[in-house]
Design a protein around this motif. Sequence first.
Motif, mmCIF file in Angstrom:
data_model
loop_
_atom_site.group_PDB
_atom_site.id
_atom_site.type_symbol
_atom_site.label_atom_id
_atom_site.label_comp_id
_atom_site.label_asym_id
_atom_site.label_seq_id
_atom_site.Cartn_x
_atom_site.Cartn_y
_atom_site.Cartn_z
ATOM 1 N N THR A 289 -83.216 24.539 51.580
ATOM 2 C CA THR A 289 -84.814 24.790 51.620
ATOM 3 C C THR A 289 -85.272 23.836 52.695
ATOM 4 O OG1 THR A 289 -86.602 25.827 50.705
ATOM 5 C CG2 THR A 289 -85.586 23.958 49.425
ATOM 6 N N SER A 290 -86.298 24.421 53.499
ATOM 7 C CA SER A 290 -86.829 23.285 54.386
ATOM 8 C C SER A 290 -88.122 23.062 54.221
ATOM 9 C CB SER A 290 -86.935 24.249 55.955
ATOM 10 O OG SER A 290 -87.595 23.505 56.848
ATOM 11 N N PRO A 291 -88.596 21.662 54.586
ATOM 12 C CA PRO A 291 -89.952 21.365 54.308
ATOM 13 C C PRO A 291 -90.950 22.178 55.186
ATOM 14 C CG PRO A 291 -88.842 19.614 55.522
ATOM 15 C CD PRO A 291 -87.759 20.679 55.042
ATOM 16 N N LEU A 292 -90.474 22.773 56.426
ATOM 17 C CA LEU A 292 -91.326 23.558 57.114
ATOM 18 C C LEU A 292 -91.372 25.026 56.798
ATOM 19 C CD1 LEU A 292 -89.373 22.663 60.523
ATOM 20 C CD2 LEU A 292 -91.451 21.489 59.448
ATOM 21 N N VAL A 293 -90.932 25.347 55.686
ATOM 22 C CA VAL A 293 -91.090 26.721 55.156
ATOM 23 C C VAL A 293 -92.464 26.715 53.904
ATOM 24 C CG1 VAL A 293 -90.081 28.551 53.414
ATOM 25 C CG2 VAL A 293 -88.719 27.467 55.259
ATOM 26 N N LEU A 294 -93.118 27.933 53.965
ATOM 27 C CA LEU A 294 -94.308 28.032 53.079
ATOM 28 C C LEU A 294 -93.820 28.225 51.693
ATOM 29 C CD1 LEU A 294 -97.067 29.035 53.101
ATOM 30 C CD2 LEU A 294 -96.583 31.432 52.972
ATOM 31 N N PRO A 295 -94.407 27.349 51.048
ATOM 32 C CA PRO A 295 -93.701 27.194 49.475
ATOM 33 C C PRO A 295 -94.494 28.682 48.846
ATOM 34 C CG PRO A 295 -94.878 25.195 50.206
ATOM 35 C CD PRO A 295 -95.116 26.110 51.185
ATOM 36 N N GLY A 296 -93.947 28.770 47.651
ATOM 37 C CA GLY A 296 -94.467 29.987 46.758
ATOM 38 C C GLY A 296 -93.673 31.253 46.672
ATOM 39 N N ARG A 297 -92.660 31.438 47.261
ATOM 40 C CA ARG A 297 -91.804 32.411 47.197
ATOM 41 C C ARG A 297 -90.317 31.946 47.603
ATOM 42 N NH1 ARG A 297 -94.106 34.767 52.061
ATOM 43 N NH2 ARG A 297 -94.715 36.644 50.643
ATOM 44 N N GLY A 298 -89.285 33.038 47.176
ATOM 45 C CA GLY A 298 -88.032 32.395 47.586
ATOM 46 C C GLY A 298 -87.637 31.184 46.724
ATOM 47 N N ASP A 299 -86.829 30.445 47.884
ATOM 48 C CA ASP A 299 -86.541 29.142 47.212
ATOM 49 C C ASP A 299 -87.550 28.262 47.361
ATOM 50 O OD1 ASP A 299 -84.067 30.347 46.375
ATOM 51 O OD2 ASP A 299 -82.923 30.106 48.321
ATOM 52 N N ALA A 300 -88.615 28.577 48.067
ATOM 53 C CA ALA A 300 -89.666 27.408 48.660
ATOM 54 C C ALA A 300 -90.453 27.135 47.346
ATOM 55 C CB ALA A 300 -90.058 27.856 49.823
ATOM 56 N N GLY A 301 -90.744 25.844 46.839
ATOM 57 C CA GLY A 301 -91.473 25.343 46.047
ATOM 58 C C GLY A 301 -91.949 23.986 46.138
ATOM 59 N N GLY A 302 -91.847 23.382 44.969
ATOM 60 C CA GLY A 302 -92.438 21.791 44.823
ATOM 61 C C GLY A 302 -91.393 20.863 45.657
ATOM 62 N N MET A 303 -90.170 21.462 45.795
ATOM 63 C CA MET A 303 -89.291 20.404 46.587
ATOM 64 C C MET A 303 -89.563 20.488 48.119
ATOM 65 S SD MET A 303 -85.165 20.238 46.637
ATOM 66 C CE MET A 303 -84.486 20.222 48.478
ATOM 67 N N ASN A 304 -90.056 21.668 48.513
ATOM 68 C CA ASN A 304 -90.393 21.687 49.898
ATOM 69 C C ASN A 304 -91.667 20.718 50.284
ATOM 70 O OD1 ASN A 304 -89.173 24.112 48.785
ATOM 71 N ND2 ASN A 304 -88.949 24.428 51.018
ATOM 72 N N VAL A 305 -92.572 20.982 49.280
ATOM 73 C CA VAL A 305 -93.801 20.063 49.430
ATOM 74 C C VAL A 305 -93.296 18.528 49.365
ATOM 75 C CG1 VAL A 305 -95.935 19.700 48.384
ATOM 76 C CG2 VAL A 305 -95.183 21.770 48.361
ATOM 77 N N TYR A 306 -92.523 18.424 48.367
ATOM 78 C CA TYR A 306 -91.973 16.833 47.945
ATOM 79 C C TYR A 306 -91.258 16.347 49.539
ATOM 80 C CZ TYR A 306 -89.160 13.123 45.929
ATOM 81 O OH TYR A 306 -88.536 11.997 45.548
ATOM 82 N N VAL A 307 -90.568 17.251 49.817
ATOM 83 C CA VAL A 307 -89.587 16.594 50.858
ATOM 84 C C VAL A 307 -90.861 16.249 52.297
ATOM 85 C CG1 VAL A 307 -87.819 17.012 52.691
ATOM 86 C CG2 VAL A 307 -87.478 17.595 50.295
ATOM 87 N N GLY B 35 -98.669 33.575 44.492
ATOM 88 C CA GLY B 35 -97.155 33.288 44.417
ATOM 89 C C GLY B 35 -96.423 34.485 44.601
ATOM 90 N N ALA B 36 -94.965 34.635 44.719
ATOM 91 C CA ALA B 36 -94.331 35.566 44.834
ATOM 92 C C ALA B 36 -92.910 35.364 44.141
ATOM 93 C CB ALA B 36 -94.223 35.976 46.328
ATOM 94 N N ALA B 37 -92.091 36.695 44.154
ATOM 95 C CA ALA B 37 -90.805 36.707 43.482
ATOM 96 C C ALA B 37 -89.884 35.509 43.848
ATOM 97 C CB ALA B 37 -90.166 38.014 43.369
ATOM 98 N N SER B 38 -89.225 34.944 43.260
ATOM 99 C CA SER B 38 -88.226 33.866 43.557
ATOM 100 C C SER B 38 -86.905 33.952 42.646
ATOM 101 C CB SER B 38 -89.015 32.471 43.282
ATOM 102 O OG SER B 38 -88.038 31.484 43.243
ATOM 103 N N GLY B 39 -85.766 33.625 43.485
ATOM 104 C CA GLY B 39 -84.627 33.583 42.915
ATOM 105 C C GLY B 39 -84.060 34.853 42.186
ATOM 106 N N ILE C 78 -92.611 33.219 41.126
ATOM 107 C CA ILE C 78 -92.519 34.202 40.005
ATOM 108 C C ILE C 78 -91.064 34.300 39.509
ATOM 109 C CG2 ILE C 78 -92.885 36.422 39.148
ATOM 110 C CD1 ILE C 78 -95.429 36.733 40.995
ATOM 111 N N GLN C 79 -90.742 33.481 38.586
ATOM 112 C CA GLN C 79 -89.564 33.582 38.022
ATOM 113 C C GLN C 79 -89.636 33.386 36.358
ATOM 114 O OE1 GLN C 79 -88.083 28.974 39.173
ATOM 115 N NE2 GLN C 79 -87.302 30.694 40.322
ATOM 116 N N PRO C 80 -88.383 33.731 35.595
ATOM 117 C CA PRO C 80 -88.633 33.609 34.191
ATOM 118 C C PRO C 80 -89.080 32.184 33.777
ATOM 119 C CG PRO C 80 -86.653 34.956 34.626
ATOM 120 C CD PRO C 80 -87.272 34.206 36.049
ATOM 121 N N LEU C 81 -88.454 31.258 34.408
ATOM 122 C CA LEU C 81 -88.804 29.887 34.218
ATOM 123 C C LEU C 81 -90.401 29.270 34.040
ATOM 124 C CD1 LEU C 81 -86.724 26.972 35.308
ATOM 125 C CD2 LEU C 81 -89.216 26.673 35.543
#
Length: 404
Positions: A11-29, A250-254, A221-224
């Motif tokens: 996942t890329s630091p250039l991608v908008l977090p909050g959906r798909g595989d993009a979340g805290g790690m994108n912001v972190y990187v 947010g939106a569905a992820s995973g 949005i994922q069970p976790l």
Amino acid sequence: MSRVAILSLHTSPLVLPGRGDAGGMNVYVRELSSALAQTGVDATVFVRRHSDAPTIVDVEPGFRVVHVAAGPPDMAKESLPAVVGDFADGVEGWIRDSPVDVLHANYWLSGLAGHRLKHDLDLPLVSTFHTLARVKATTGDPEPRRRMDAEAEVIACSDVITANSVTEVQQLADLYGADPRRIDVVAPGVDGALFSVGSRQGARAALGLAGAPVLLFVGRIQPLKGLDMVVETLAGLGRRYGDAQLLVVGAASGPEGEREYRRFTDAVRSRRLQGRVTLVPPQPHHLLSTYYRAADVCLVPSRSESFGLVALEAAACGVPVVAADVGGLRTLVDHGRSGFRVPDREPARYVEAVLAILDDPALAASMARRGAEMARRYSWTATAARLRRIFTDLSARVPLDCTV
Ligand code: UDP
């Protein structure tokens, strides 16, 4: 120590977090790379090519993203283990032309690539996992066996493993047998220029909200993430707060994301909360502060959470946080002072905590103040400084070699 290759395969630091595989790690990187660059460390982030973006994207002086071809652009995350080797080949070619002093792998897929590269290039490897399969398994979110094995392999040969919190140190040691001498706590940060205390009224006006209490959930949005608990909390507030609103950003992820989203909308309908719940599509990081500032309470009822950036950002904006008593949230929510930590998954406890805040404006105000104070202890500059020290220490050591 001045050049680091940051591996972020999936996942890329250039991608908008909050959906798909993009979340805290994108912001972190993204934030970490930027802060490293500002301290003089040259940061190249390697991402698997997932779009038609240019091969090199210069983000700012000393921080660039390099897209490495490894499999077709639109691969599902579950298929990515098959292209780790191709990704490592691409990164290796790049590093042979433009050498670096250290590898920093993020998440287990990059860890596998990093492990191969550290041996091929004789470089030290720093690993940050963001989430751990064996931790997720303990809370009913099972992950494939190969991920657990891969994490164990990478942990055994990383020169340093960074943990987001002291809870993660314990998990690495207990669940993976990690050598505590090779674990360093490096807490993520928050951008105080974006996330700071502001006018609730102004934020609500900007979002078109009336004066009723606002509960907020931000994240994938994922069970976790436990969004079901948030809906039950709103339903449980009763008549007194029968006008309270819930914002979900947010939106569905995973793989479970769509099903979890349907579960969420079904619950809203069956609880007759349609007029009181607003689903907001993922927002650019810099726009989120308005949502935080508009809220009376931010809910983070995750089943596990290695850190919990959302809890920190909410606190920085002066919003009391009601969170699960897990992982990094244990560090980020000072129970009774900046919010409440809920020890079990009983909706009534969340309701009780939210009511305690809504019913007592003085308590809410003091929690807001303490949360904002606490958040000031976290900055990406501090995160980068800590990592920079780790990189420098490693430059004076022979890299660990699991093959001898
Ligand atoms: N985020 C965002 N826009 C959104 C939703 C989330 O920028 O619409 C960001 C949020 O601000 C936070 C990150 O995504 O920085 C989520 O990180 P967290 O540690 O809370 O959860 P993770 O995604 O790592 O599980």
